[in-house]
Structure formats: structure tokens, C-alpha cells
Scaffold this active site. Sequence first.
Site, PDB file in Angstrom:
ATOM      1  N   CYS A  74      22.809   6.239   7.501  1.00  0.00           N
ATOM      2  CA  CYS A  74      23.646   6.437   8.691  1.00  0.00           C
ATOM      3  C   CYS A  74      22.762   6.664   9.924  1.00  0.00           C
ATOM      4  O   CYS A  74      21.881   7.522   9.908  1.00  0.00           O
ATOM      5  CB  CYS A  74      24.547   7.646   8.476  1.00  0.00           C
ATOM      6  SG  CYS A  74      25.454   8.111   9.958  1.00  0.00           S
ATOM      7  N   CYS A  80      24.545  14.336  13.494  1.00  0.00           N
ATOM      8  CA  CYS A  80      25.936  14.644  13.136  1.00  0.00           C
ATOM      9  C   CYS A  80      25.999  15.792  12.136  1.00  0.00           C
ATOM     10  O   CYS A  80      25.135  15.943  11.286  1.00  0.00           O
ATOM     11  CB  CYS A  80      26.571  13.399  12.527  1.00  0.00           C
ATOM     12  SG  CYS A  80      28.236  13.650  11.912  1.00  0.00           S
ATOM     13  N   CYS A  83      27.475  15.130   7.372  1.00  0.00           N
ATOM     14  CA  CYS A  83      26.724  15.045   6.107  1.00  0.00           C
ATOM     15  C   CYS A  83      25.443  15.861   6.224  1.00  0.00           C
ATOM     16  O   CYS A  83      24.872  15.995   7.299  1.00  0.00           O
ATOM     17  CB  CYS A  83      26.297  13.613   5.816  1.00  0.00           C
ATOM     18  SG  CYS A  83      27.642  12.469   5.526  1.00  0.00           S
ATOM     19  N   CYS A 162      31.412   5.633  10.507  1.00  0.00           N
ATOM     20  CA  CYS A 162      31.027   6.777   9.679  1.00  0.00           C
ATOM     21  C   CYS A 162      31.016   6.276   8.238  1.00  0.00           C
ATOM     22  O   CYS A 162      31.999   5.708   7.759  1.00  0.00           O
ATOM     23  CB  CYS A 162      32.046   7.909   9.835  1.00  0.00           C
ATOM     24  SG  CYS A 162      31.887   9.149   8.545  1.00  0.00           S
ATOM     25  N   GLN A 286      44.060  15.929  -1.250  1.00  0.00           N
ATOM     26  CA  GLN A 286      42.614  15.839  -1.515  1.00  0.00           C
ATOM     27  C   GLN A 286      42.049  14.602  -0.826  1.00  0.00           C
ATOM     28  O   GLN A 286      42.648  13.530  -0.904  1.00  0.00           O
ATOM     29  CB  GLN A 286      42.360  15.758  -3.026  1.00  0.00           C
ATOM     30  CG  GLN A 286      42.860  16.960  -3.806  1.00  0.00           C
ATOM     31  CD  GLN A 286      41.920  18.168  -3.717  1.00  0.00           C
ATOM     32  OE1 GLN A 286      40.886  18.139  -3.061  1.00  0.00           O
ATOM     33  NE2 GLN A 286      42.312  19.252  -4.375  1.00  0.00           N
ATOM     34  N   TYR A 315      49.331  27.408  -5.409  1.00  0.00           N
ATOM     35  CA  TYR A 315      48.675  26.724  -4.285  1.00  0.00           C
ATOM     36  C   TYR A 315      48.819  25.215  -4.507  1.00  0.00           C
ATOM     37  O   TYR A 315      47.836  24.476  -4.496  1.00  0.00           O
ATOM     38  CB  TYR A 315      47.195  27.106  -4.174  1.00  0.00           C
ATOM     39  CG  TYR A 315      46.926  28.593  -4.163  1.00  0.00           C
ATOM     40  CD1 TYR A 315      46.850  29.291  -2.967  1.00  0.00           C
ATOM     41  CD2 TYR A 315      46.738  29.301  -5.355  1.00  0.00           C
ATOM     42  CE1 TYR A 315      46.598  30.662  -2.951  1.00  0.00           C
ATOM     43  CE2 TYR A 315      46.486  30.663  -5.352  1.00  0.00           C
ATOM     44  CZ  TYR A 315      46.415  31.341  -4.149  1.00  0.00           C
ATOM     45  OH  TYR A 315      46.149  32.685  -4.152  1.00  0.00           O
ATOM     46  N   GLU A 336      53.705  27.029  -2.882  1.00  0.00           N
ATOM     47  CA  GLU A 336      52.841  26.583  -1.787  1.00  0.00           C
ATOM     48  C   GLU A 336      53.386  27.187  -0.486  1.00  0.00           C
ATOM     49  O   GLU A 336      54.601  27.312  -0.313  1.00  0.00           O
ATOM     50  CB  GLU A 336      52.861  25.042  -1.747  1.00  0.00           C
ATOM     51  CG  GLU A 336      52.498  24.395  -0.444  1.00  0.00           C
ATOM     52  CD  GLU A 336      51.044  24.605  -0.051  1.00  0.00           C
ATOM     53  OE1 GLU A 336      50.150  24.487  -0.894  1.00  0.00           O
ATOM     54  OE2 GLU A 336      50.812  24.886   1.150  1.00  0.00           O
ATOM     55  N   ASP A 384      44.587  26.804  -7.464  1.00  0.00           N
ATOM     56  CA  ASP A 384      43.790  25.892  -6.615  1.00  0.00           C
ATOM     57  C   ASP A 384      43.853  26.383  -5.162  1.00  0.00           C
ATOM     58  O   ASP A 384      44.464  25.739  -4.308  1.00  0.00           O
ATOM     59  CB  ASP A 384      44.334  24.461  -6.755  1.00  0.00           C
ATOM     60  CG  ASP A 384      43.479  23.439  -6.029  1.00  0.00           C
ATOM     61  OD1 ASP A 384      42.394  23.795  -5.526  1.00  0.00           O
ATOM     62  OD2 ASP A 384      43.902  22.265  -5.948  1.00  0.00           O
ATOM     63  N   CYS A 411      37.190  24.752  -4.175  1.00  0.00           N
ATOM     64  CA  CYS A 411      36.270  24.009  -3.307  1.00  0.00           C
ATOM     65  C   CYS A 411      35.211  24.972  -2.767  1.00  0.00           C
ATOM     66  O   CYS A 411      34.421  24.604  -1.897  1.00  0.00           O
ATOM     67  CB  CYS A 411      37.019  23.314  -2.177  1.00  0.00           C
ATOM     68  SG  CYS A 411      38.011  24.442  -1.214  1.00  0.00           S
TER      69      CYS A 411
HETATM   70  C1  LIG Z   1      42.868  23.418  -1.908  1.00  0.00           C
HETATM   71  S1  LIG Z   1      44.538  23.113  -1.480  1.00  0.00           S
HETATM   72  C2  LIG Z   1      45.156  22.580  -3.028  1.00  0.00           C
HETATM   73  C3  LIG Z   1      46.438  21.816  -2.992  1.00  0.00           C
HETATM   74  C4  LIG Z   1      46.816  21.062  -4.269  1.00  0.00           C
HETATM   75  N1  LIG Z   1      46.672  21.871  -5.454  1.00  0.00           N
HETATM   76  C5  LIG Z   1      46.067  19.761  -4.383  1.00  0.00           C
HETATM   77  O1  LIG Z   1      45.246  19.574  -5.295  1.00  0.00           O
HETATM   78  O2  LIG Z   1      46.298  18.865  -3.541  1.00  0.00           O
HETATM   79  C6  LIG Z   1      45.133  24.731  -1.258  1.00  0.00           C
HETATM   80  C7  LIG Z   1      46.603  24.824  -0.870  1.00  0.00           C
HETATM   81  O3  LIG Z   1      46.959  26.208  -0.821  1.00  0.00           O
HETATM   82  C8  LIG Z   1      47.879  26.392   0.236  1.00  0.00           C
HETATM   83  N2  LIG Z   1      47.848  27.852   0.529  1.00  0.00           N
HETATM   84  C9  LIG Z   1      46.996  28.561   1.288  1.00  0.00           C
HETATM   85  N3  LIG Z   1      47.243  29.882   1.200  1.00  0.00           N
HETATM   86  C10 LIG Z   1      48.293  30.032   0.352  1.00  0.00           C
HETATM   87  C11 LIG Z   1      49.012  31.159  -0.155  1.00  0.00           C
HETATM   88  N4  LIG Z   1      48.699  32.387   0.193  1.00  0.00           N
HETATM   89  N5  LIG Z   1      50.023  30.903  -1.021  1.00  0.00           N
HETATM   90  C12 LIG Z   1      50.369  29.652  -1.381  1.00  0.00           C
HETATM   91  N6  LIG Z   1      49.717  28.544  -0.924  1.00  0.00           N
HETATM   92  C13 LIG Z   1      48.690  28.738  -0.079  1.00  0.00           C
HETATM   93  C14 LIG Z   1      47.394  25.471   1.324  1.00  0.00           C
HETATM   94  O4  LIG Z   1      48.410  25.170   2.234  1.00  0.00           O
HETATM   95  C15 LIG Z   1      46.948  24.250   0.488  1.00  0.00           C
HETATM   96  O5  LIG Z   1      48.010  23.331   0.343  1.00  0.00           O
END
Ligand SMILES: C[S@@+](CC[C@H](N)C(=O)[O-])C[C@H]1O[C@@H](n2cnc3c(N)ncnc32)[C@H](O)[C@@H]1O
Length: 453
Positions: A74, A80, A83, A162, A286, A315, A336, A384, A411
Amino acid sequence: MLSIKKNDIREGKVIDLTHEGHGVVKVDRYPIFVPYALIDEEIQYKVIKVKKNFAIGKLLEVTTSSKQRVEPPCIYYSKCGGCQLQHMNYEAQLSMKKSQVINLFNRKGNFKETPIKDVIGMEDPWYYRNKSQLPVGRNKQDHIKLGFFRQRSHDIIDMEECLIQDSIQNKVMVAVKKWLDQLNVSVYNEQRKRGLLRHLIIRTGHYTNEMMIIFVINGYKFKQQDELISKLTNAFPQITSIKLNINQSHSNVIMGKESITLYGKQQINDLLSNVEFKISDQSFYQINTVQTEKLYRKAIEYAGLTGNETVLDTYCGIGTIGLYMAPKAKHVYGVEVVPEAIEDAKINATRNQYENTTFVCGKAEEIILKWKKEGIKPDVVMVDPPRKGCDEKFIETLLELAPEKIIYISCNPATQQRDAERLSSQYNLNEITPVDMFPHTTHVETVAQFIRQ
Ligand SMILES: C[S@@+](CC[C@H](N)C(=O)[O-])C[C@H]1O[C@@H](n2cnc3c(N)ncnc32)[C@H](O)[C@@H]1O
């Protein structure tokens, strides 16, 4: 007495890498962090910052180069902030990410014996991002700038391409830049808090090729929007949705809460292992679709479903993991916090005809307590969370619910490690598999399997 001074030019051998991918050189036992230097390299560097416990060096010359070193493809790489690892071959990037996870889990605390598997890498680790968030500005000649922020700054690097962004998004980026200039669109100025257009966001369905364009503006409309829509839809027939997102805040948050559909549909569609999903502009999805399928496959393998299990998908975003698991479970409950994402999850459940699912909008820490009071007894809980990890109350209730298995996707392995320690009184951390969702960056995603003792 420390002899290192600012502006010193020094030579040294790189003995380690930080989690940010910076080379570590030591003088006596004092570390100097040098971006773009690789392990085992002999380098010349200039000391640019001296602190009590460390210094920062600028790489001047690599005198003995590592076999891991490659020419970054790149042209914006050195400026930038997107990366950090393009100067390292891909195999070395994967092994660096595995070491990061080993350092977090196997070197201290309760998980010294937990096996960390090899990182699941990407066959072709380029052009993978299905979402671009591009800040808009003007250069000194008053022409439109569109690209990414310079490292640790809000200075926009004007880009033509990019290499980690979906290639069609590169074409849209270049075309929109030209049209914004021609139409003389008002651009937001961060210092003066004035002007209209703040960000261009492009989202694509990896398998469907559907595209959503979002103009984030400091207002409710801009006068050239109809002309822009017509140019965009003529040039890119795969565009199925164009939106305005209203962001009148003075903060760094990219999107505001309100969106208006200017053209086409409310959501775009994509597939994950042949399951169809609708994705709203406000919903998390994702960003690396190919690797997401591998991540979810590993999560399902760890869950070991037989068809009789009650599963909580906490989540859950637009319900992707829960709906992936629904055909193999008795019932899936998802929670969520973003209302649009839960609406998407419900639509996704209906259109895929998964009747054994319930999706609830709210905070995971509050809703699982409610589920516990209602007598729901999960066998498997999927976790998650965002980068900050789980709320303490969430972990407390999770321990009381006592599912047989917890599958925790993260993550940010540092907060995952903290939460794993909190679970360790009742759960064994059986195995962790890292998945490379973000090639050429230092980010690493992990999926961990916890089994009740
Ligand atoms: C890393 S993402 C994972 C989403 C999903 N599992 C996926 O793989 O696409 C984390 C998610 O948690 C939600 N989130 C953040 N804080 C939260 C909370 N206190 N309770 C419920 N959801 C929450 C965010 O809006 C987001 O959609």
C-alpha cells in the site's frame, strides 16, 4: 543513570514485538519501542520521545533485515493509521497474533495450561472489509479529501485505493470524491464545528453484492443530494440503499441515532453459510464475511449442539450466531442493546423460518437476570461483547445460571482474559482459537470454550 536522550541516533537489535507490532530494543533493561522494526533485525533508529519507563524510536535504517520483512504493497502505509503490519509477511502476522494470545492467557493467572490453537488465517488477506467509514474534508487547494485518518490524528489522508477495503468500495470512494467536488458540497469542519458532510459510509453484502451508501451529515439535507443519488445509482447499479444519517453532535462518534432512507431499501442483505440476513445502517455486522463464517463454525463446534439445548446468544447484533445455531438447538434466546439490530434479528428469524427463537432488546446484564427469574435454564451461552468486555453483573448472573458450556467470542483478548478469570471459579477454559478477522492490523479475534467444572 539513563543515558538515552531525545534525538539520539542509536543502533540496536530488535528482541521482541509489542502487541501494537512495534519492535522492542533494549538499552540495559530500558525498552525503546520502534514502529516498523521486526524481531531479530539490526536497526538504526532516532529517539523521538523519552519517558520514565520507555522511549519511542523512529526507524531510520534496517541494517540486517528479517526474513519476515516484505515490501508493504500500500502506498499510504507509512502514513495511514488503518494497517500496522503490512511490512510483515502474512505467516509472521498470524504467529505474532498467536503469541499475543499466549502472552495474555498462558503467562499469568489461571490459564497457564489452556491450549491456544493456531490462528485461522485468510487465504487471500486483501480487500476483505465489507464496510468503509471515510471521513470527508477539504485539502489546501479546497478540493475534497476522502480517505482514512493519519495515525493518531484527525488529518485525512486522501486516497484512491485502500487494499483492505472491498474493491468496489474503492471505486465508489473515488467516484463520490469527484462528484462532491463538482457539486461543491459543503463539508464539515471539525475545528469550527461548521459545514455539512462528515463521513461517507459504504456497506456491501459480500455474497449478494448489494450496497448501502450512507452520507453522515451535520443537518437534515444537502441541496445536491438528488443529483448525487442519480449519479451514484447510474454508475453503480448494485446500490440498493442510500441513506442520510443525521449527526449534529460535536463528538468523534461517527453516526448519529437518526437515519433517513433517500433511495431504495431500509436494509441490505447478505448471506453467511447460506443463511440470509438483513442488515440496517445502525446494526453491527462482522466486517470480514469470509472469516466470520470460519469463526462461527468454530463457535458451533465448541457448542457441540445436539438439538436439545437451550442457547442464549448474548450481545447478538442482528442474530447471526443464534440463527446459525437455531437448526441445531431446542430454543435460542438473543439479547442486544441496539433496537434496529433486534428488529433485523426478528426479521432474519422469520424469513429463515426459525420459529424456535426469541430476540429481546435490552442490556445483556439486565435481560439475562430477567431470563433467570423467568426460570430459563440455558445449556449453552454464547457471549460476544464489544471491546470493553462484559459487565460484572453479567458475569455474576452467568455464574448463577450455570450453563454447561460458555462460548466466548472476543475482539479484545485482554478483556476476555479478565472475564475468563472471573469465570474461573466455576469454569475450565478448555481451548482458545484465534481467528484473523483483520489481516494487516494488530487486532485479533478469539473464540474460547469454557466447560463447567
Ligand atoms: C462484537 S458485536 C457482536 C454482534 C454479533 N454477535 C455478531 O457476531 O455480529 C457486540 C454487540 O453487542 C452490542 N452491545 C453492546 N453493549 C451491549 C449490552 N450492554 N447489552 C447487549 N448488547 C450490547 C453491540 O450493539 C453489538 O451489536
